[in-house]
Structures are given as structure tokens and as C-alpha cells.
Design a protein around this motif. Structure first.
Motif, PDB file in Angstrom:
ATOM      1  N   ALA A 201       0.833  -1.209   0.000  1.00 53.86           N
ATOM      2  CA  ALA A 201       0.000   0.000   0.000  1.00 53.86           C
ATOM      3  C   ALA A 201       0.863   1.252   0.000  1.00 53.86           C
ATOM      4  N   ARG A 202       1.983   1.182   0.703  1.00 49.87           N
ATOM      5  CA  ARG A 202       2.901   2.330   0.750  1.00 49.87           C
ATOM      6  C   ARG A 202       3.443   2.655  -0.631  1.00 49.87           C
ATOM      7  N   ARG A 203       3.737   1.610  -1.428  1.00 52.56           N
ATOM      8  CA  ARG A 203       4.244   1.849  -2.780  1.00 52.56           C
ATOM      9  C   ARG A 203       3.144   2.339  -3.716  1.00 52.56           C
ATOM     10  N   ILE A 204       1.949   1.782  -3.556  1.00 50.82           N
ATOM     11  CA  ILE A 204       0.843   2.125  -4.457  1.00 50.82           C
ATOM     12  C   ILE A 204       0.316   3.521  -4.178  1.00 50.82           C
ATOM     13  N   SER A 205       0.119   3.831  -2.897  1.00 50.84           N
ATOM     14  CA  SER A 205      -0.484   5.115  -2.501  1.00 50.84           C
ATOM     15  C   SER A 205       0.276   5.684  -1.307  1.00 50.84           C
ATOM     16  N   PRO A 206       1.448   6.289  -1.552  1.00 46.31           N
ATOM     17  CA  PRO A 206       2.309   6.721  -0.447  1.00 46.31           C
ATOM     18  C   PRO A 206       1.685   7.763   0.475  1.00 46.31           C
ATOM     19  N   ASP A 207       0.724   8.528  -0.021  1.00 47.88           N
ATOM     20  CA  ASP A 207       0.113   9.557   0.823  1.00 47.88           C
ATOM     21  C   ASP A 207      -0.929   8.993   1.787  1.00 47.88           C
ATOM     22  N   THR A 208      -1.436   7.806   1.508  1.00 42.83           N
ATOM     23  CA  THR A 208      -2.448   7.204   2.368  1.00 42.83           C
ATOM     24  C   THR A 208      -1.818   6.776   3.697  1.00 42.83           C
TER      25      THR A 208
ATOM     26  N   ASN B  48       8.881  -0.738  10.277  1.00 43.38           N
ATOM     27  CA  ASN B  48      10.018  -0.644   9.362  1.00 43.38           C
ATOM     28  C   ASN B  48       9.640  -0.891   7.908  1.00 43.38           C
ATOM     29  N   GLN B  49       8.751  -1.871   7.670  1.00 34.37           N
ATOM     30  CA  GLN B  49       8.422  -2.233   6.295  1.00 34.37           C
ATOM     31  C   GLN B  49       7.186  -1.498   5.783  1.00 34.37           C
ATOM     32  N   GLY B  50       6.150  -1.459   6.603  1.00 34.62           N
ATOM     33  CA  GLY B  50       4.919  -0.813   6.156  1.00 34.62           C
ATOM     34  C   GLY B  50       4.846   0.654   6.493  1.00 34.62           C
ATOM     35  N   ASN B  51       5.824   1.138   7.294  1.00 37.50           N
ATOM     36  CA  ASN B  51       5.841   2.535   7.715  1.00 37.50           C
ATOM     37  C   ASN B  51       4.466   2.944   8.259  1.00 37.50           C
ATOM     38  N   VAL B  52       3.960   2.148   9.230  1.00 39.57           N
ATOM     39  CA  VAL B  52       2.625   2.393   9.752  1.00 39.57           C
ATOM     40  C   VAL B  52       2.616   3.645  10.633  1.00 39.57           C
ATOM     41  N   PHE B  53       1.465   4.275  10.650  1.00 34.61           N
ATOM     42  CA  PHE B  53       1.280   5.471  11.468  1.00 34.61           C
ATOM     43  C   PHE B  53       0.947   5.093  12.910  1.00 34.61           C
ATOM     44  N   ARG B  54       0.081   4.085  13.070  1.00 35.09           N
ATOM     45  CA  ARG B  54      -0.291   3.610  14.406  1.00 35.09           C
ATOM     46  C   ARG B  54      -0.420   2.086  14.383  1.00 35.09           C
TER      47      ARG B  54
ATOM     48  N   ALA C 261      -8.961   9.613  13.356  1.00 37.61           N
ATOM     49  CA  ALA C 261      -8.964  11.070  13.212  1.00 37.61           C
ATOM     50  C   ALA C 261      -7.542  11.608  13.044  1.00 37.61           C
ATOM     51  N   ALA C 262      -6.609  11.087  13.859  1.00 36.15           N
ATOM     52  CA  ALA C 262      -5.214  11.515  13.754  1.00 36.15           C
ATOM     53  C   ALA C 262      -4.611  11.075  12.424  1.00 36.15           C
ATOM     54  N   ALA C 263      -4.958   9.865  11.970  1.00 34.39           N
ATOM     55  CA  ALA C 263      -4.446   9.369  10.690  1.00 34.39           C
ATOM     56  C   ALA C 263      -4.988  10.190   9.526  1.00 34.39           C
ATOM     57  N   THR C 264      -6.243  10.588   9.616  1.00 32.89           N
ATOM     58  CA  THR C 264      -6.846  11.423   8.570  1.00 32.89           C
ATOM     59  C   THR C 264      -6.163  12.784   8.506  1.00 32.89           C
ATOM     60  N   GLU C 265      -5.872  13.347   9.668  1.00 31.25           N
ATOM     61  CA  GLU C 265      -5.179  14.638   9.708  1.00 31.25           C
ATOM     62  C   GLU C 265      -3.764  14.504   9.137  1.00 31.25           C
ATOM     63  N   GLN C 266      -3.116  13.392   9.431  1.00 32.24           N
ATOM     64  CA  GLN C 266      -1.790  13.144   8.864  1.00 32.24           C
ATOM     65  C   GLN C 266      -1.854  13.113   7.333  1.00 32.24           C
ATOM     66  N   HIS C 267      -2.867  12.455   6.793  1.00 32.07           N
ATOM     67  CA  HIS C 267      -3.056  12.409   5.338  1.00 32.07           C
ATOM     68  C   HIS C 267      -3.263  13.805   4.775  1.00 32.07           C
ATOM     69  N   ARG C 268      -4.075  14.610   5.457  1.00 30.39           N
ATOM     70  CA  ARG C 268      -4.327  15.982   4.992  1.00 30.39           C
ATOM     71  C   ARG C 268      -3.040  16.794   4.973  1.00 30.39           C
ATOM     72  N   LEU C 269      -2.228  16.660   6.023  1.00 31.89           N
ATOM     73  CA  LEU C 269      -0.979  17.424   6.097  1.00 31.89           C
ATOM     74  C   LEU C 269      -0.001  16.999   5.009  1.00 31.89           C
ATOM     75  N   VAL C 270       0.086  15.688   4.773  1.00 35.32           N
ATOM     76  CA  VAL C 270       0.992  15.191   3.729  1.00 35.32           C
ATOM     77  C   VAL C 270       0.560  15.704   2.365  1.00 35.32           C
ATOM     78  N   ARG C 271      -0.749  15.641   2.088  1.00 34.78           N
ATOM     79  CA  ARG C 271      -1.245  16.121   0.789  1.00 34.78           C
ATOM     80  C   ARG C 271      -1.038  17.618   0.645  1.00 34.78           C
ATOM     81  N   ALA C 272      -1.294  18.367   1.721  1.00 32.50           N
ATOM     82  CA  ALA C 272      -1.131  19.820   1.663  1.00 32.50           C
ATOM     83  C   ALA C 272       0.326  20.194   1.420  1.00 32.50           C
ATOM     84  N   GLU C 273       1.232  19.490   2.103  1.00 30.93           N
ATOM     85  CA  GLU C 273       2.656  19.781   1.921  1.00 30.93           C
ATOM     86  C   GLU C 273       3.093  19.463   0.496  1.00 30.93           C
TER      87      GLU C 273
END
Length: 378
Positions: A72-79, A98-104, A120-132
């Protein structure tokens, strides 16, 4: 409702998915599946990046959660990636991070309030990554466009090629659905910036890509390295620099492929540069594509789409004459435009921008323009 963040939940137990949907559906658009491959296919089909978070179970028959999130990280890195498991396994947690680079990393059973807070925190992380990402792309693109526009006015013959390459790469990436196309488009433009070091006699060599001496061949071969040295001063352009560094002369003999470690963006740009050189020397576009195909070093799909988008028009095809009053932003010049005193103002192949239009009108009002203004007749 349609603008709610989309959450993709994966678990081989249907009742777990029912619980996740029940807790999250008030605030999110929840998509569920029990099949890991279906989840990955959904991510791959998500062209606009609307899946904000993927929540995956750890232990499933077909594929474990770490493997799913790694893909999933390779397919959709912003998710944003969240792992849900019933095992407090330290090894699994380390692998997930280490491999999946999970958020939580959440343990079953997960209290509803904890689940909601994590999503909610994961969604905000996605928003920040996309905005950046969007800010970075817009800022860099604006800076590069302004720089190339300015250089195009100062050295029109040199930088008309950068404009041609950029437009063709842009159309090609759109057709192919290339991710992070802005990096290849920027490489197409900035890869030509080393041309400011060329002497005036070498300008025709740059456009046609065919040196007449060893000295000219050496100058052309150095251009990607010169461009890389300029890009090195701009932060966060590592991917663009990697594409530029891998570019080879378009007249190399024999026509060898790019190294195996070259990124896909470099391969695409190399094909476009070779195509541009053939067409600009006067070869019909269809014959140029056939020539590239015969070299057997370029991706067949890339060549097919180059042929489909039509590539670059020959200067003497489908053109019309316009007056300075009729010339507008977006017109592509089919011929060079000179001042009445013989100075090249804008080279053929360039697209008229606001600054170029002002430049031409200023010269028309003062020293005057020489000859006709020819544009591509769309």
C-alpha cells in the motif's frame, strides 16, 4: 457527504469490519473488504488519492498485514497506514513500522473511542501530507516556470527546446497516468538549464542533438551534470535530479539503453528527448516514432502514447499568420520572431506567455518587428 475522508478497512473477519463500519461511518466514507488483493486494487484505482487511511488486520490467510501495508505504501504513499492486530507481538510491530511505515499500531479489541481518535489523527496526517505535497509542487513549479520564462526571453533560442520538451512530457504523463508527473515535467525544463554555458555556435547543435565535432559532443554530454549542479542548490528536488542525471546524449552511438537503476521518469524523458531531436531535424513524427521503436531500448507503451498525442508539430505544418494584435497567450509560435534590427526575440516552438506577449508588443511599439508572426493553427 461526498467530501468526507475515505477509510479503507481490511480484515478477514466480516464481523470486525461490521464493527469498524458502525463506529466510523458517521464521520467517514468507509469501504471494507475481506480480501487483501481487493484492498490493494482499490488503492491502485484511487487516482485522485481520496483514500485517506487504510486500516488492515495483521493475521489473514492470504497475506499478512505488514505485506499489505508495505505494498500500500508503494501504491499510494500519501495514504496513512494503520495496523490492527490481536497479537501483542513485538516482532510484528517492528516489521510493521520498518516495512509498512505504519502510522499507528492498535491492539484488538480496540475501544471505540481509541479507534476514532486514531483514525482522526491518521486522517489529519493524510491531509498534512497532501497539503505539503501540493504546496511543494505549486511553489516549485511556479518558481521554475518564472525562471524558464525569464531565461526564454534572455536566450530564446536556447530555451524554446525546454518548452517543447515540457509540453510533450506533460501530455504524455497525463495519458499514461504517471504519478508525480511534476517531477518529470520539471526535469524536462530544468534539464536544459546547463545550455546557458553553450557558445552561440552550439545552439543549433542543442536543438537538433547532432554535434559536428568531438568538442560539441562533449559539451552536450556535460549538460545533464551542469543542470544537476544547479538543481543541487534547491532543496527537496532529489527525484528531479535523479531523472536529469540519467539523461544520455540523443545522438549516442551505439544507441544504448539507460542503466537498469535509472528511474522510470528518466526513461520516459529520454524517449521524449530523442523524439524531439528527430522531429526538430525534420523527420515526420510517425517516422520518428518508428525510428525509436527500431532502437528497441524504449518502453513500447511510452512510444505508443507518444504517437497518440501527436508529439511535436513540424514548423511548416498547419500554421497561420497573425498580427501582433491577434497574438494571444497560449499561441505556439511556428516561426522565430525578430525585432526590426534583427535580434531574436522569441524562438519557434515557444508558447506565448503574458511576459513574452508584453515583450513583443513593446518591441512593436518601439523598434518594430521583422517579418511575419506565424503560429500553430490548432
Amino acid at each position: 457527504m461526498a467530501d468526507r475522508p475515505r477509510i479503507l478497512c481490511l480484515d478477514d473477519e466480516a464481523y470486525v469490519l461490521d464493527g469498524l463500519r458502525r463506529y466510523l461511518r458517521v464521520n467517514y466514507d468507509v469501504v471494507t473488504t475481506t480480501q487483501p488483493q481487493e484492498a490493494l486494487d482499490l488503492l491502485g484505482a484511487d487516482e485522485d488519492g481520496s483514500v485517506a487511511v487504510v486500516v488492515s488486520d495483521m493475521r489473514m490467510p492470504q497475506m499478512n498485514g505488514v505485506a499489505v501495508l508495505e505494498q500500500a505504501r508503494r501504491i499510494s504513499p500519501d495514504t496513512t497506514r494503520v495496523l490492527l492486530t490481536g497479537d501483542a507481538d513485538l516482532h510484528s510491530a517492528v516489521a510493521a513500522i520498518n516495512q509498512g511505515n505504519v502510522f499507528r499500531f492498535m491492539l484488538k479489541p480496540c475501544p471505540p473511542d481509541d479507534l476514532k481518535a486514531t483514525v482522526a489523527a491518521a486522517t489529519e496526517q493524510h491531509r498534512l501530507v497532501r497539503a505539503e505535497r501540493e504546496l511543494l509542487e505549486a511553489t516549485l513549479k511556479g518558481c521554475v516556470d518564472a525562471l524558464m520564462d525569464t531565461l526564454g526571453m534572455a536566450q530564446p533560442a536556447l530555451f524554446s527546446r525546454a518548452g517543447r520538451l515540457h509540453r510533450l512530457v506533460e501530455r504524455l504523463c497525463a495519458k499514461l497516468g504517471v504519478a508525480d508527473a511534476w517531477q518529470i515535467e520539471m526535469a524536462a525544463q530544468m534539464g536544459e538549464i546547463g545550455a546557458i554555458t553553450l557558445p552561440p555556435t552550439a545552439i543549433p547543435v542543442l536543438e537538433g542533438g547532432t554535434p559536428k565535432s568531438d568538442a560539441e559532443a562533449e559539451m552536450l554530454a556535460r549538460l545533464p551534470h551542469l543542470a544537476d549542479s544547479v538543481l543541487a542548490r534547491i532543496p527537496r528536488l532529489e527525484a528531479v535530479r535523479e531523472i536529469v542525471r540519467h539523461q544520455l546524449p540523443t545522438d549516442r552511438n551505439p544507441m544504448t539503453p539507460l542503466p537498469e537503476d535509472a528511474p522510470e521518469g528518466a526513461r520516459l524523458l529520454q524517449a521524449v528527448r530523442e523524439y524531439d531531436a528527430l522531429v526538430w531535424r525534420g523527420m515526420p513524427p510517425d517516422l520518428a516514432v518508428a525510428t525509436l521503436s527500431s532502437r528497441k531500448i524504449h518502453d513500447r507503451e511510452t512510444l505508443r502514447v507518444i504517437a497518440e498525442v501527436g508529439g511535436l508539430r513540424l514548423p511548416n505544418e498547419a500554421v497561420r499568420e497573425v498580427t501582433i494584435d491577434d497574438l494571444t497567450i497560449g499561441h505556439e509560435l511556428a516561426g522565430d520572431v525578430y525585432s526590426a534590427k534583427g535580434m531574436l526575440l522569441v524562438a519557434r516552438g515557444q508558447v506565448i506567455t503574458e511576459r513574452l506577449l508584453i515583450r513583443l508588443r513593446n518591441y512593436e511599439m518601439t523598434t518594430g518587428l521583422q517579418g511575419r508572426i506565424l503560429v500553430v493553427d490548432l
